[in-house]
Design an enzyme around this catalytic site. Structure first.
Site, PDB file in Angstrom:
ATOM      1  N   GLY A   1       2.333  44.714  22.101  1.00 45.17           N
ATOM      2  CA  GLY A   1       1.432  45.239  21.085  1.00 45.17           C
ATOM      3  C   GLY A   1       2.084  45.155  19.719  1.00 45.17           C
ATOM      4  O   GLY A   1       2.931  44.307  19.453  1.00 45.17           O
ATOM      5  N   GLY A   2       1.689  46.076  18.856  1.00 47.20           N
ATOM      6  CA  GLY A   2       2.223  46.086  17.495  1.00 47.20           C
ATOM      7  C   GLY A   2       3.722  46.281  17.454  1.00 47.20           C
ATOM      8  O   GLY A   2       4.368  46.023  16.428  1.00 47.20           O
TER       9      GLY A   2
ATOM     10  N   GLY B   1      11.315  10.912   1.441  1.00 48.22           N
ATOM     11  CA  GLY B   1      11.097  12.324   1.110  1.00 48.22           C
ATOM     12  C   GLY B   1      12.160  13.210   1.720  1.00 48.22           C
ATOM     13  O   GLY B   1      12.500  14.272   1.169  1.00 48.22           O
ATOM     14  N   ALA B   2      12.705  12.771   2.848  1.00 47.02           N
ATOM     15  CA  ALA B   2      13.714  13.602   3.503  1.00 47.02           C
ATOM     16  C   ALA B   2      14.998  13.664   2.672  1.00 47.02           C
ATOM     17  O   ALA B   2      15.712  14.669   2.699  1.00 47.02           O
ATOM     18  CB  ALA B   2      13.997  13.070   4.897  1.00 47.02           C
TER      19      ALA B   2
HETATM   20  C1  HXC Z   1       3.621  56.735  26.860  1.00 42.71           C
HETATM   21  C2  HXC Z   1       4.524  55.353  28.427  1.00 42.71           C
HETATM   22  C3  HXC Z   1       4.128  54.225  27.675  1.00 42.71           C
HETATM   23  C4  HXC Z   1       3.449  54.439  26.457  1.00 42.71           C
HETATM   24  C5  HXC Z   1       5.126  53.532  29.428  1.00 42.71           C
HETATM   25  N1  HXC Z   1       5.114  54.871  29.500  1.00 42.71           N
HETATM   26  N2  HXC Z   1       4.521  53.111  28.327  1.00 42.71           N
HETATM   27  N3  HXC Z   1       4.261  56.587  28.001  1.00 42.71           N
HETATM   28  N4  HXC Z   1       3.231  55.718  26.071  1.00 42.71           N
HETATM   29  N5  HXC Z   1       3.082  53.424  25.659  1.00 42.71           N
HETATM   30  C6  HXC Z   1       5.693  55.693  30.548  1.00 42.71           C
HETATM   31  C7  HXC Z   1       4.965  55.539  31.841  1.00 42.71           C
HETATM   32  O1  HXC Z   1       3.872  56.429  31.870  1.00 42.71           O
HETATM   33  C8  HXC Z   1       6.021  55.938  32.839  1.00 42.71           C
HETATM   34  O2  HXC Z   1       6.135  57.329  32.853  1.00 42.71           O
HETATM   35  C9  HXC Z   1       7.288  55.409  32.199  1.00 42.71           C
HETATM   36  O3  HXC Z   1       6.992  55.218  30.818  1.00 42.71           O
HETATM   37  C10 HXC Z   1       7.727  54.088  32.768  1.00 42.71           C
HETATM   38  O4  HXC Z   1       6.612  53.221  32.790  1.00 42.71           O
HETATM   39  P1  HXC Z   1       6.196  52.383  34.078  1.00 42.71           P
HETATM   40  O5  HXC Z   1       4.824  51.896  33.841  1.00 42.71           O
HETATM   41  O6  HXC Z   1       6.477  53.160  35.303  1.00 42.71           O
HETATM   42  O7  HXC Z   1       7.251  51.199  33.985  1.00 42.71           O
HETATM   43  P2  HXC Z   1       7.053  49.666  34.333  1.00 42.71           P
HETATM   44  O8  HXC Z   1       6.348  49.523  35.644  1.00 42.71           O
HETATM   45  O9  HXC Z   1       8.378  49.038  34.179  1.00 42.71           O
HETATM   46  O10 HXC Z   1       6.061  49.109  33.225  1.00 42.71           O
HETATM   47  C11 HXC Z   1       6.459  49.089  31.881  1.00 42.71           C
HETATM   48  C12 HXC Z   1       5.262  48.742  30.957  1.00 42.71           C
HETATM   49  C13 HXC Z   1       4.076  49.711  31.272  1.00 42.71           C
HETATM   50  C14 HXC Z   1       4.828  47.306  31.255  1.00 42.71           C
HETATM   51  C15 HXC Z   1       5.748  48.825  29.542  1.00 42.71           C
HETATM   52  O11 HXC Z   1       4.574  51.026  31.252  1.00 42.71           O
HETATM   53  C16 HXC Z   1       2.986  49.588  30.281  1.00 42.71           C
HETATM   54  O12 HXC Z   1       2.153  48.677  30.382  1.00 42.71           O
HETATM   55  N6  HXC Z   1       2.920  50.525  29.344  1.00 42.71           N
HETATM   56  C17 HXC Z   1       1.844  50.561  28.357  1.00 42.71           C
HETATM   57  C18 HXC Z   1       2.028  49.478  27.372  1.00 42.71           C
HETATM   58  C19 HXC Z   1       1.042  49.585  26.277  1.00 42.71           C
HETATM   59  O13 HXC Z   1      -0.143  49.233  26.442  1.00 42.71           O
HETATM   60  N7  HXC Z   1       1.490  50.157  25.138  1.00 42.71           N
HETATM   61  C20 HXC Z   1       0.651  50.345  24.005  1.00 42.71           C
HETATM   62  C21 HXC Z   1       0.631  48.997  23.293  1.00 42.71           C
HETATM   63  S1  HXC Z   1      -0.320  49.104  21.876  1.00 42.71           S
HETATM   64  P3  HXC Z   1       6.491  58.146  34.189  1.00 42.71           P
HETATM   65  O14 HXC Z   1       6.497  59.567  33.764  1.00 42.71           O
HETATM   66  O15 HXC Z   1       5.426  57.808  35.175  1.00 42.71           O
HETATM   67  O16 HXC Z   1       7.846  57.627  34.613  1.00 42.71           O
HETATM   68  C22 HXC Z   1       0.794  49.435  20.710  1.00 42.71           C
HETATM   69  C23 HXC Z   1       0.203  49.558  19.389  1.00 42.71           C
HETATM   70  C24 HXC Z   1       1.258  49.618  18.353  1.00 42.71           C
HETATM   71  O17 HXC Z   1       1.939  49.547  20.920  1.00 42.71           O
HETATM   72  C25 HXC Z   1       0.658  49.198  17.055  1.00 42.71           C
HETATM   73  C26 HXC Z   1       1.645  49.277  15.978  1.00 42.71           C
HETATM   74  C27 HXC Z   1       1.031  48.697  14.726  1.00 42.71           C
END
Ligand code: HXC
Length: 509
Positions: free
Chosen positions: A168-169, A403-404
């Site tokens: 993501g971001g 040009g290079a």
């Molecule tokens: C809160 C999160 C989290 C998040 C993971 N966790 N991502 N908590 N916010 N964004 C937590 C999970 O709930 C879990 O908690 C622990 O971290 C480990 O995650 P798992 O899923 O068990 O690990 P894994 O299987 O290795 O997968 C990792 C992952 C997945 C691929 C990163 O967690 C995931 O898809 N997370 C969401 C990613 C996402 O969509 N993020 C937002 C992107 S948008 P527990 O308590 O169960 O251990 C964004 C916008 C930013 O970032 C914009 C800025 C301009």
């Protein structure tokens, strides 16, 4: 319990992050924890941590009952081979390293300190992105980090190491820094993940194919290098750090060296083959010019027709840009131009002298090149060299055509000392191509054509016409290249170049 013991207990709790089970899970994936990584990155015992007890302020979704000291990022400062650096390392064991409002504030604090104290900042990224439970507060935190990345750009070197997810971001903070390195098989970067792609565009792709280290070092060029595991990555970041100035005013580091400035390399006299169409490996020249043959290459798996990286001459860092005749005959193309332009910009903003090694038959012709914007991408390199004010030394080993020639740091773009080997050929194009255009009517006559080619070769396919015009300062023996470069750099140490006032130029982005 004595107050000191209470403090130790609180610290130990914080150091355990998300707990032993999550630490074990991190290890099982072949990844180190945030603190283990910092221990390897920094000199032993040099790490000083800030904000160990910071907690998030979210209350929704039961977050008021879930508090882990440190809030998913370890921040502070330490030294690498005795030189100061600021660091942050995201802790995947705490809420998946996700970025909350307070997590962002911790990163911003070390970014501010890096700028204030004039020392680089290294970010070790391992995060699930925006803390989902915090919504816009997390997005605001990200944007504060981005704004600080932009403020710090050109002030202190910024290095990102992707050591887990970056989705993501979250990818934009690394993308705003000077260098991104990745760890093979355990890290990936993408704006939109495989699941979303499947739904929206019907594309089926793995995370590794979409945004793994191979993709970003060979296709997208988002990353500057990849390493096999956390340990190798951190050791190589230490090696890179040793080449970098601490800030835009600190000057290049002076390190002890075990080499002589006037070392002769007779083998270079036969580096360029007699047949001008045969390639040779430009790495050999770079290695033989460098102190102790040490070359830290940037983006070595992307646009291999140009080499970029750092060497030292007499203990001081020099940025090298070199055409590579082994790939696409060393032609410039869109990718090579972009790669080199960004590297030149880095060197210039941190006052690192630039050495350009030229063997380029021209820009790569092709519909795809034109349609991919080779005009604008070539202009990036032209602009970067032309705007640079650091000491610039150029050596033409063989071809500098068309040009290079104009792009590859000639005198006319502000290079200070321009050398050519006796094998140099500085011309608008090769003799055959020139004859085909200038003497089209004689093409049926082999004898006349051969004479025209010989005439053109005699006039232009040498360094001497350019030397007569003063465009080349000296024709040098290949074996003495290191000596000549080190003499030139010694001369240029006090270079000062004024440019007209402007807010900023309009680089052809
Ligand atoms: C809160 C999160 C989290 C998040 C993971 N966790 N991502 N908590 N916010 N964004 C937590 C999970 O709930 C879990 O908690 C622990 O971290 C480990 O995650 P798992 O899923 O068990 O690990 P894994 O299987 O290795 O997968 C990792 C992952 C997945 C691929 C990163 O967690 C995931 O898809 N997370 C969401 C990613 C996402 O969509 N993020 C937002 C992107 S948008 P527990 O308590 O169960 O251990 C964004 C916008 C930013 O970032 C914009 C800025 C301009």
């Amino acid at each position: 319990m004595h107050i000191n013991e209470q403090l130790t207990a609180r610290r130990n709790e914080a150091r355990l992050g998300g707990g032993q089970n999550r630490i074990d899970a991190q290890h099982a994936k072949g990844k180190l924890t945030a603190r283990e990584r910092l221990e390897l990155l920094l000199d032993p015992g040099s790490f000083e941590e800030f904000d160990m007890f910071v907690k998030h302020r979210a209350t929704d979704f039961g977050m008021d009952k879930k508090h882990i000291p440190g809030d998913g990022v370890v921040t502070g400062w330490g030294t690498i081979n005795g030189r100061k650096t600021f660091v942050f390392a995201q802790d995947f064991t705490v809420f998946g390293g996700s970025l909350s409002e307070t997590h962002a504030k911790k990163i911003c604090k070390v970014q501010d300190m890096a700028m204030k104290h004039g020392a680089p900042i290294i970010g070790l990224q391992d995060s699930g992105g925006a803390r989902i439970q915090e919504g816009v507060a997390s997005l605001a935190g990200y944007t504060d980090v981005f704004q600080n990345n932009i403020r710090a750009s050109g002030v202190v070197p910024q290095i990102s190491v992707i050591m887990g997810p970056s989705a993501g971001g979250a990818v934009y903070s690394p993308a705003l820094t000077d260098f991104i390195f990745m760890v093979r098989d355990t890290s990936y970067m993408f704006l939109t993940g495989p699941d979303v792609l499947k739904t929206v565009t019907n594309e089926v792709v793995t995370a590794e194919e979409l945004g793994g280290a191979k993709t970003h070092t060979t296709k997208s060029s988002v990353a500057d290098g990849a390493f096999d595991n956390d340990m190798e990555a951190l050791a190589e970041i230490r090696r890179l750090f040793d080449f970098l100035p601490l800030s835009n005013t600190a000057g290049v580091p002076q390190r002890p060296f075990h080499d002589t400035h006037d070392r002769l390399e007779p083998s270079l006299d036969s580096l360029v083959p007699d047949n001008p169409n045969l390639p040779y490996d430009m790495h050999e020249l770079v290695n033989k010019v460098a102190d102790e043959g040490d070359f830290f290459e940037i983006q070595k798996d992307f646009a291999k027709n140009i080499l970029c990286g750092f060497i030292r001459i007499e203990g001081q860092t020099v940025g090298v840009i070199a055409n590579q005749p082994m790939v696409l005959a060393g032609c410039l193309d869109s990718d090579a131009s972009r790669k080199a332009a960004r590297f030149v910009r880095f060197c210039d903003c941190f006052e690192i002298p630039i050495l350009t090694l030229v063997d380029v038959p021209g820009f790569l012709p092709g519909v795809s090149q034109e349609h991919n914007g080779v005009i604008k991408n070539g202009a990036k390199l032209l602009y970067a060299f032309g705007e640079a004010t650091v000491p610039m030394v150029t050596v033409i080993t063989r071809k500098a055509y068309g040009g290079a020639y104009c792009v590859m740091a000639p005198k006319h773009l502000g290079a200070d000392i321009n050398y050519a080997w006796p094998t140099a050929q500085i011309a608008v194009m090769g003799a055959k191509g020139a004859t085909e255009i200038l003497h089209r009517k004689d093409l049926g006559d082999a004898e006349k054509t051969a004479a025209h080619i010989a005439d053109y070769e005699d006039k232009f396919l040498s360094p001497f016409r350019a030397a007569e015009l003063g465009y080349i300062d000296e024709v040098i023996k290949p074996q003495s290249t290191r000596r000549q470069i080190s003499r030139a750099l010694a001369l240029l140490a006090d270079k000062s170049k004024q440019t007209p006032w402007k807010k900023h130029g309009n680089l052809p982005l």
